[in-house]
Design an enzyme around this catalytic site. Structure first.
Site, mmCIF file in Angstrom:
data_model
loop_
_atom_site.group_PDB
_atom_site.id
_atom_site.type_symbol
_atom_site.label_atom_id
_atom_site.label_comp_id
_atom_site.label_asym_id
_atom_site.label_seq_id
_atom_site.Cartn_x
_atom_site.Cartn_y
_atom_site.Cartn_z
ATOM 1 N N HIS A 307 0.879 -1.249 0.051
ATOM 2 C CA HIS A 307 -0.059 0.013 0.014
ATOM 3 C C HIS A 307 0.794 1.296 0.050
ATOM 4 C CE1 HIS A 307 -2.999 2.694 1.027
ATOM 5 N NE2 HIS A 307 -4.097 1.954 0.716
ATOM 6 N N ASP A 364 -8.166 -5.061 0.002
ATOM 7 C CA ASP A 364 -8.306 -5.711 -1.143
ATOM 8 C C ASP A 364 -8.172 -7.333 -1.189
ATOM 9 O OD1 ASP A 364 -9.948 -3.480 -2.314
ATOM 10 O OD2 ASP A 364 -7.899 -2.930 -3.447
HETATM 11 N N1 ACO Z 1 4.369 -7.555 -5.053
HETATM 12 C C1 ACO Z 1 5.746 -7.468 -5.024
HETATM 13 N N2 ACO Z 1 6.436 -6.218 -4.568
HETATM 14 C C2 ACO Z 1 5.902 -5.105 -4.592
HETATM 15 C C3 ACO Z 1 4.483 -5.061 -4.397
HETATM 16 C C4 ACO Z 1 3.639 -6.451 -4.764
HETATM 17 N N3 ACO Z 1 2.095 -6.432 -4.517
HETATM 18 N N4 ACO Z 1 3.998 -3.682 -3.930
HETATM 19 C C5 ACO Z 1 5.128 -3.179 -3.840
HETATM 20 N N5 ACO Z 1 6.247 -3.911 -4.253
HETATM 21 C C6 ACO Z 1 7.730 -3.579 -4.140
HETATM 22 C C7 ACO Z 1 8.003 -2.725 -5.147
HETATM 23 O O1 ACO Z 1 8.719 -3.691 -6.277
HETATM 24 C C8 ACO Z 1 9.318 -1.977 -4.660
HETATM 25 O O2 ACO Z 1 10.413 -2.864 -4.645
HETATM 26 P P1 ACO Z 1 11.830 -2.068 -4.386
HETATM 27 O O3 ACO Z 1 11.865 -1.127 -3.645
HETATM 28 O O4 ACO Z 1 12.943 -3.007 -4.276
HETATM 29 O O5 ACO Z 1 11.760 -1.389 -5.744
HETATM 30 C C9 ACO Z 1 8.725 -1.671 -3.060
HETATM 31 O O6 ACO Z 1 7.809 -2.831 -3.088
HETATM 32 C C10 ACO Z 1 8.122 -0.502 -3.076
HETATM 33 O O7 ACO Z 1 6.984 -0.489 -4.143
HETATM 34 P P2 ACO Z 1 6.359 0.668 -4.717
HETATM 35 O O8 ACO Z 1 5.630 0.268 -5.967
HETATM 36 O O9 ACO Z 1 7.359 1.824 -4.598
HETATM 37 O O10 ACO Z 1 5.034 1.241 -3.975
HETATM 38 P P3 ACO Z 1 3.885 2.383 -4.133
HETATM 39 O O11 ACO Z 1 3.462 3.044 -2.764
HETATM 40 O O12 ACO Z 1 4.509 3.148 -5.281
HETATM 41 O O13 ACO Z 1 2.784 1.348 -4.801
HETATM 42 C C11 ACO Z 1 1.016 -0.259 -4.702
HETATM 43 C C12 ACO Z 1 1.735 0.899 -3.958
HETATM 44 C C13 ACO Z 1 0.429 0.452 -5.869
HETATM 45 C C14 ACO Z 1 -0.497 -0.355 -3.827
HETATM 46 C C15 ACO Z 1 1.967 -1.602 -4.738
HETATM 47 O O14 ACO Z 1 2.039 -2.165 -3.447
HETATM 48 C C16 ACO Z 1 1.099 -2.363 -5.619
HETATM 49 O O15 ACO Z 1 1.472 -2.726 -6.743
HETATM 50 N N6 ACO Z 1 0.382 -3.515 -5.015
HETATM 51 C C17 ACO Z 1 -0.476 -4.552 -5.723
HETATM 52 C C18 ACO Z 1 -1.791 -3.995 -6.170
HETATM 53 C C19 ACO Z 1 -2.633 -3.599 -4.956
HETATM 54 O O16 ACO Z 1 -3.038 -4.458 -4.169
HETATM 55 N N7 ACO Z 1 -3.392 -2.516 -4.908
HETATM 56 C C20 ACO Z 1 -4.490 -2.106 -3.957
HETATM 57 C C21 ACO Z 1 -3.720 -0.946 -3.187
HETATM 58 S S1 ACO Z 1 -5.126 -0.763 -1.905
HETATM 59 C C22 ACO Z 1 -6.286 0.356 -2.837
HETATM 60 O O17 ACO Z 1 -5.992 0.952 -4.037
HETATM 61 C C23 ACO Z 1 -7.760 0.317 -2.580
#
Ligand code: ACO
Length: 429
Positions: A307, A364
């Site tokens: 998140h 979710d």
């Molecule tokens: N699976 C694997 N790796 C992940 C995931 C994941 N679900 N989420 C984040 N990471 C990793 C990234 O690759 C990154 O790694 P790094 O630091 O080695 O490069 C690190 O964790 C940070 O991730 P970011 O993408 O920078 O985090 P951001 O805050 O931009 O993204 C998000 C948040 C979009 C929710 C992300 O965690 C994601 O894509 N999750 C899956 C989709 C999801 O479940 N979305 C629902 C969110 S809740 C809502 O909107 C109601």
């Protein structure tokens, strides 16, 4: 003495005021930055940018705190109803009994949609995604109520638009569902409460009585409350930005529905189940998928994990996990997909990659599991989220209007080609 931030640009120093929120959140007020320094800030994805001052929802991602108008989400989910929470978010305070009765009655009176709208449904292709249908239908409401298009309309008209939206969204969602099944539509039954009415329109048939299961109604009430607002997220910011041009409320909410649809936002609940289906079809081996999620050369992510704001746990996920267990037990569900979900959660929570990056199941992850257990088709999951989020979008829009926020218009740092002369076609290589 008021706090200030100092920035040094070349040999000049500038002072910028610090703004402190009611929960002691701090921000550097850069509203005069460009006028003072001829510089803008760059913050792709708005990870550090406060877009507005808001009094609706407080969120502390480090400590897993979520409060609507000051009330903890845990208390609201346990003791309140969705319509009471909608009133709270939109009007600022909990209603007294008389206010809530009046609110509920007004919404009850507007649950029908114009018969002409039902003809729209017949024009969508078979298999049309219900989120595409929903955003279209919500935008089209503005054409049925043209007075909503007047930016200078009276407050009473705005209240009526808000009531219509809250009343009609569940009806439109259930219509989309029934059309996709080829089943006859059920008109709303206004003697029922908001949740029961919706469940009946979704799952009932005109040939028999529909009995609402209180465990399911309770889980649905909680889910809607948990989704009702989440401060300046992607869809709420979209609603505010669209509304800031004085586009009408229906169009602004329709834009919010579209923003919510994406798998990185509300669409994640659908993506979670699709991911679990893929894992099952692939033989159910968890390691391969965990490795894929960790592989930087692979675009696969564990849907329902991580998140932008919550970095310890998502308080909504904690509440919904219990509701999820209750629903599964009540319905006696034995589904391999749900077993896979539990296994995935267990493996990921122990994995160092997920621990280091503070990646936990978000709301979710569990909401998708409940919706599946309730027999809601995967493509309808994000529609359920939209019904829950509607009061939040309305509250954000109303606050933006009442605060007289200017039109949303970010700056940029241009990195494209510098000035060059047009080359006629016969001179191009
Ligand atoms: N699976 C694997 N790796 C992940 C995931 C994941 N679900 N989420 C984040 N990471 C990793 C990234 O690759 C990154 O790694 P790094 O630091 O080695 O490069 C690190 O964790 C940070 O991730 P970011 O993408 O920078 O985090 P951001 O805050 O931009 O993204 C998000 C948040 C979009 C929710 C992300 O965690 C994601 O894509 N999750 C899956 C989709 C999801 O479940 N979305 C629902 C969110 S809740 C809502 O909107 C109601």
């Amino acid at each position: 003495m008021s706090e200030i931030a100092k920035i040094q640009l070349g040999d000049k120093q500038y002072e910028l005021p610090i703004i402190t929120g009611s929960e002691d959140e701090k921000g550097i007020d850069i509203s005069k930055l460009r006028a003072l320094t001829n510089h803008v800030t760059l913050d792709i994805g708005f990870k550090n940018t406060g877009a507005t001052k808001s009094a609706i929802t407080y969120l502390d991602g480090e400590n897993g705190i979520l409060q609507y108008r000051g009330y903890p989400i845990e208390q609201l989910a346990e003791q309140s109803t969705f319509l009471e929470v909608a009133y709270l978010l939109i009007n600022g305070d909990l209603p007294n009994k008389k206010e809530l009765d009046y609110y509920t009655e007004s919404i009850r009176h507007h649950t029908l949609v114009h018969e002409d709208m039902s003809r729209f449904f017949q024009a969508f292709p078979t298999g049309a995604h219900p989120m595409g249908i929903l955003s279209t239908m919500v935008a089209s409401l503005s054409t049925f109520y043209p007075e909503s298009q007047d930016p200078n309309r009276a407050m009473a008209d705005v209240e009526l638009t808000i009531t219509r939206l809250l009343a009609k969204l569940p009806t439109l969602a259930a219509m989309a569902h029934k059309y996709s099944l080829g089943q006859p539509l059920l008109y709303p039954k206004n003697s029922l409460n908001y949740i029961d009415n919706f469940l009946r329109m979704m799952f009932g048939l005109p040939v028999e009585e529909y009995e609402v299961d209180p465990v399911i109604a309770d889980a649905m009430n909680k889910l809607l409350i948990l989704h009702a607002d989440h401060e300046q997220n992607c869809s709420a910011s979209t609603v505010r930005i669209v509304g800031s041009s004085q586009a009408n409320l229906y169009s602004s909410i329709s834009a919010g529905v579209s923003a919510l649809w994406g798998p990185l936002h509300g669409g994640a609940n659908q993506a979670v189940i699709e991911m679990l289906e893929s894992i099952r079809k692939d033989g159910g081996g968890m390691k391969k998928w965990i490795d894929k999620a960790k592989d930087k050369n692979d675009s696969f992510r564990l849907m329902g994990f991580g998140h932008r704001v919550y970095k310890n746990f998502d308080p909504r996920a904690t509440i919904i996990k219990t509701a999820c267990d209750n629903v599964l037990e009540r319905l006696g569900i034995d589904d391999p997909i749900l077993d896979l979900a539990k296994e995935l959660e267990e493996v990921a929570l122990k994995d160092q990659y997920f621990i280091d990056r503070k990646l936990f199941p978000n709301v979710d992850f569990y909401s998708g599991i409940i919706y599946k257990a309730l027999g809601i088709p995967t493509e309808m999951f994000t529609v359920m989220f939209a019904i829950g989020r509607l009061p939040g979008w309305i509250a954000q829009w109303k606050e933006m209007v009442e605060n007289n926020d200017p039109i949303g218009r970010p700056r940029q740092i241009y990195v494209g080609a510098t000035r060059r002369d047009y080359v006629p076609m016969d001179k191009r290589s």
